[in-house]
Design an enzyme around this catalytic site. Structure first.
Site, PDB file in Angstrom:
ATOM      1  N   CYS A 222       0.880  -1.172   0.000  1.00  0.00           N
ATOM      2  CA  CYS A 222       0.000   0.000   0.000  1.00  0.00           C
ATOM      3  C   CYS A 222       0.917   1.221   0.000  1.00  0.00           C
ATOM      4  O   CYS A 222       2.125   1.092  -0.237  1.00  0.00           O
ATOM      5  CB  CYS A 222      -1.002  -0.023   1.145  1.00  0.00           C
ATOM      6  SG  CYS A 222      -0.311   0.064   2.813  1.00  0.00           S
TER       7      CYS A 222
HETATM    8  C1  RB5 Z   1      -3.981   5.190   0.741  1.00  0.00           C
HETATM    9  O1  RB5 Z   1      -4.081   6.549   0.460  1.00  0.00           O
HETATM   10  C2  RB5 Z   1      -3.072   4.943   1.923  1.00  0.00           C
HETATM   11  O2  RB5 Z   1      -3.680   5.350   3.090  1.00  0.00           O
HETATM   12  C3  RB5 Z   1      -2.719   3.504   1.994  1.00  0.00           C
HETATM   13  O3  RB5 Z   1      -2.149   3.118   0.781  1.00  0.00           O
HETATM   14  C4  RB5 Z   1      -1.747   3.050   3.060  1.00  0.00           C
HETATM   15  O4  RB5 Z   1      -0.615   3.863   3.084  1.00  0.00           O
HETATM   16  C5  RB5 Z   1      -2.269   2.802   4.397  1.00  0.00           C
HETATM   17  O5  RB5 Z   1      -1.517   2.356   5.272  1.00  0.00           O
END
Ligand code: RB5
Length: 152
Positions: free
Chosen positions: A66
Site C-alpha cells: 500500500c
Molecule cells: C492510501 O491513500 C493509503 O492510506 C494507503 O495506501 C496506506 O498507506 C495505508 O496504510
C-alpha cells in the site's frame, strides 16, 4: 514456490511490476487484486485474502503493498498464523526473515522505489530463517495469538 500478492490503489503499479518480477524468476503468483489502479480500493479485504492464503499453506508466503505498508501490515497481522513485517529497507528485510521468519512481506509504494522493492523481495525470499534460539520466540507469538483468541 507460490506467492500470494495484493495491493491497494496506491500500490497497484508496484504490484503489477513485482508480479512480473516474480514470474520472471519462475515463482507462481496468486494475484489477489486489485485488477486496476485508477479507483480507490480498501486494503483490509485484500490483506486478509493474501494472508489467509499464506496462513493456510495455499501459498508459501504473501506480499502486500500500500502507500506506506502500514495498513497492510496491521491488517495481515490480524490473520492467525501470520507474521507480517513492514520492510521498507534492506536491513529490516534481512532480519525480518532470519530472526522472525515473516510469512507476509509488506512494503510502501510511496516510500520505496521499484528497484528497492525488488531487492527487498529478493532478500526476503533468499534469506534463510536462522531457527535455533528464534524458534521459542515464534512459539511465544503463537501462544499469545491463541491466548488472545480465547479472551472475550
Ligand atoms: C492510501 O491513500 C493509503 O492510506 C494507503 O495506501 C496506506 O498507506 C495505508 O496504510
Amino acid at each position: 514456490m507460490k506467492i500470494s500478492l495484493g495491493s491497494d490503489h496506491a500500490g497497484y503499479e508496484m504490484k503489477e511490476k513485482l508480479k512480473q518480477f516474480l514470474l520472471d524468476r519462475s515463482i507462481t503468483v496468486m494475484d489477489c487484486g486489485p485488477g486496476r489502479g485508477d479507483q480507490p480500493v480498501e486494503y483490509v479485504p485484500i490483506a486478509q485474502n493474501v494472508a489467509q492464503k499464506a496462513a493456510s499453506g495455499e501459498t508459501d508466503g504473501g506480499i502486500l503493498i500500500c502507500g506506506t505498508g502500514i495498513g497492510m501490515s496491521i491488517a495481515a497481522n490480524k490473520v492467525p498464523g501470520i507474521r507480517a513485517g513492514l520492510c521498507n529497507e534492506l536491513f529490516t528485510a534481512r532480519y525480518a526473515k532470519s530472526d522472525v521468519n515473516i510469512n507476509v512481506l509488506c512494503m510502501g509504494s510511496r516510500i520505496v522505489s521499484q528497484r528497492m522493492a525488488e531487492e527487498i523481495t529478493t532478500l526476503w525470499l533468499e534469506t534463510p530463517f536462522t531457527g535455533g534460539r528464534f524458534i521459542p520466540r515464534l512459539q511465544q507469538l503463537k501462544d499469545l495469538e491463541d491466548e488472545m483468541r480465547q479472551t472475550p
